[in-house]
Scaffold this motif. Sequence first.
Motif, mmCIF file in Angstrom:
data_model
loop_
_atom_site.group_PDB
_atom_site.id
_atom_site.type_symbol
_atom_site.label_atom_id
_atom_site.label_comp_id
_atom_site.label_asym_id
_atom_site.label_seq_id
_atom_site.Cartn_x
_atom_site.Cartn_y
_atom_site.Cartn_z
ATOM 1 N N LEU A 188 0.854 -0.989 0.422
ATOM 2 C CA LEU A 188 0.506 0.277 0.056
ATOM 3 C C LEU A 188 1.270 1.627 -0.345
ATOM 4 O O LEU A 188 2.496 1.060 0.961
ATOM 5 C CB LEU A 188 -1.139 -0.001 1.302
ATOM 6 N N PRO A 189 0.592 2.573 -0.848
ATOM 7 C CA PRO A 189 1.162 3.704 -0.709
ATOM 8 C C PRO A 189 0.745 4.079 0.798
ATOM 9 O O PRO A 189 0.142 4.045 1.522
ATOM 10 C CB PRO A 189 0.688 4.607 -1.705
ATOM 11 N N PRO A 190 1.718 4.768 1.606
ATOM 12 C CA PRO A 190 2.080 5.875 2.190
ATOM 13 C C PRO A 190 1.225 6.161 3.302
ATOM 14 O O PRO A 190 0.616 6.346 3.627
ATOM 15 C CB PRO A 190 3.668 6.877 2.370
ATOM 16 N N ASP A 191 0.497 6.897 1.877
ATOM 17 C CA ASP A 191 -0.835 8.505 2.116
ATOM 18 C C ASP A 191 -2.165 7.610 1.812
ATOM 19 O O ASP A 191 -3.032 7.687 2.349
ATOM 20 C CB ASP A 191 -0.546 9.127 1.416
ATOM 21 N N TYR A 192 -2.246 6.057 1.600
ATOM 22 C CA TYR A 192 -3.049 4.952 1.376
ATOM 23 C C TYR A 192 -4.296 5.073 2.389
ATOM 24 O O TYR A 192 -5.798 5.200 2.287
ATOM 25 C CB TYR A 192 -2.592 3.863 1.630
ATOM 26 N N ASP A 193 -4.002 5.256 4.002
ATOM 27 C CA ASP A 193 -4.750 5.279 5.012
ATOM 28 C C ASP A 193 -5.427 6.750 5.116
ATOM 29 O O ASP A 193 -7.013 6.756 5.813
ATOM 30 C CB ASP A 193 -3.944 5.059 5.983
ATOM 31 N N ILE A 194 -5.135 7.863 4.065
ATOM 32 C CA ILE A 194 -5.630 9.142 4.426
ATOM 33 C C ILE A 194 -6.814 9.284 3.115
ATOM 34 O O ILE A 194 -7.747 9.837 3.287
ATOM 35 C CB ILE A 194 -4.300 10.188 4.060
ATOM 36 N N VAL A 195 -6.717 8.557 2.066
ATOM 37 C CA VAL A 195 -7.407 8.383 0.930
ATOM 38 C C VAL A 195 -9.308 7.487 1.330
ATOM 39 O O VAL A 195 -9.477 7.389 0.387
ATOM 40 C CB VAL A 195 -7.405 8.281 0.047
ATOM 41 N N VAL A 196 -9.281 6.451 2.423
ATOM 42 C CA VAL A 196 -10.078 5.289 2.882
ATOM 43 C C VAL A 196 -10.590 6.319 4.249
ATOM 44 O O VAL A 196 -10.294 6.918 4.825
ATOM 45 C CB VAL A 196 -9.405 4.248 3.211
ATOM 46 N N CYS A 197 -12.054 5.069 4.003
ATOM 47 C CA CYS A 197 -12.275 5.485 5.463
ATOM 48 C C CYS A 197 -12.755 4.323 6.047
ATOM 49 O O CYS A 197 -12.230 3.145 5.805
ATOM 50 C CB CYS A 197 -14.192 5.819 5.357
ATOM 51 N N GLY A 198 -11.985 4.670 7.603
ATOM 52 C CA GLY A 198 -11.071 3.310 8.286
ATOM 53 C C GLY A 198 -12.524 2.403 8.949
ATOM 54 O O GLY A 198 -13.101 3.187 9.964
ATOM 55 N N ILE A 199 -12.912 1.203 9.164
ATOM 56 C CA ILE A 199 -13.739 1.261 10.066
ATOM 57 C C ILE A 199 -13.752 -0.195 10.842
ATOM 58 O O ILE A 199 -13.244 -1.027 10.537
ATOM 59 C CB ILE A 199 -15.149 0.986 8.892
ATOM 60 N N ASP A 200 -14.017 0.051 12.018
ATOM 61 C CA ASP A 200 -13.984 -0.876 12.976
ATOM 62 C C ASP A 200 -14.741 -0.923 13.701
ATOM 63 O O ASP A 200 -15.932 -0.010 14.092
ATOM 64 C CB ASP A 200 -12.883 -1.046 13.836
ATOM 65 N N GLU A 201 -14.873 -1.978 14.778
ATOM 66 C CA GLU A 201 -16.144 -1.955 16.156
ATOM 67 C C GLU A 201 -16.252 -2.237 17.068
ATOM 68 O O GLU A 201 -14.587 -2.448 17.351
ATOM 69 C CB GLU A 201 -17.544 -2.941 15.190
ATOM 70 N N ALA A 202 -16.674 -2.239 18.422
ATOM 71 C CA ALA A 202 -16.091 -2.765 19.624
ATOM 72 C C ALA A 202 -17.544 -2.854 20.851
ATOM 73 O O ALA A 202 -17.997 -2.299 20.216
ATOM 74 C CB ALA A 202 -15.714 -1.568 19.802
ATOM 75 N N LEU A 237 -8.468 10.071 8.630
ATOM 76 C CA LEU A 237 -7.660 10.833 8.654
ATOM 77 C C LEU A 237 -7.708 12.156 7.884
ATOM 78 O O LEU A 237 -7.456 12.074 6.934
ATOM 79 C CB LEU A 237 -6.870 9.828 8.847
ATOM 80 N N SER A 238 -7.399 12.873 8.373
ATOM 81 C CA SER A 238 -6.814 14.399 8.206
ATOM 82 C C SER A 238 -5.604 14.408 7.619
ATOM 83 O O SER A 238 -4.659 13.641 8.187
ATOM 84 C CB SER A 238 -7.160 15.699 8.859
ATOM 85 N N PRO A 239 -5.453 14.751 6.335
ATOM 86 C CA PRO A 239 -3.578 14.843 6.089
ATOM 87 C C PRO A 239 -3.029 15.492 6.497
ATOM 88 O O PRO A 239 -1.884 15.372 6.325
ATOM 89 C CB PRO A 239 -4.332 15.911 4.357
ATOM 90 N N ASN A 240 -3.144 16.292 7.706
ATOM 91 C CA ASN A 240 -2.970 17.200 8.427
ATOM 92 C C ASN A 240 -2.609 16.703 9.583
ATOM 93 O O ASN A 240 -2.216 17.392 10.374
ATOM 94 C CB ASN A 240 -3.721 18.738 8.684
#
Length: 193
Positions: free
Chosen positions: A5-19, A35-38
């Motif tokens: 995965l490219p290093p900024d992959y997590d910024i352009v996606v919505c990550g979802i998890d549960e508890a 996550l914000s790019p900032n």
Amino acid sequence: MESLLPPDYDIVVCGIDEAGRGCIAGSLFVCGVILSPNIPLALKAQLKDSKSLSETKRNMLAPLIQRFSDFYLVKKTHQEIDDKGLSLCLQEALKEILQNLKAPKYIFDGNCKFGVDLLQTLIKGDSKLPCISAASILAKNAKDKEMIDLDTLYPQYGFKKNKGYGSKEHLKAIKDYGYCPIHRISFKLKSLM
């Protein structure tokens, strides 16, 4: 094995998890995070699977994650879980997140999409992608806060410590006192039969 995965992959996606999926008391919380790019690199480096962080650390990280992300948190009560079933509650929560957070990709921790077509899954995603780690932390933080509050109403069940999971002490309390109003009665506990 190195990630493809490219290093900024997590910024352009919505990550979802549960508890709270495996709990026998209280609500299920499902959270989506973009996550914000900032986001400060020092903060991003601290994002890990919520289960690997102390409660104190999660409490410290949660407001920072909220500050540096778009997030959406869904709560499904014990009553909804008893009435509809856990799978349908998860499906509804995932759809609600997709309706409220706009992203090119949505990745849910685990291996099941619960019938949500636009969703991708990633096993152990909460330890692989910072956006899923952040979602994991916010969901767990919300679940913990709920159970600490419920502990004041039902102290005999030890919710402050067990967070609604079926620990030995929790199961013994159910044997001694019966179910309280926030237990998931649809969950059949073999150890009580």
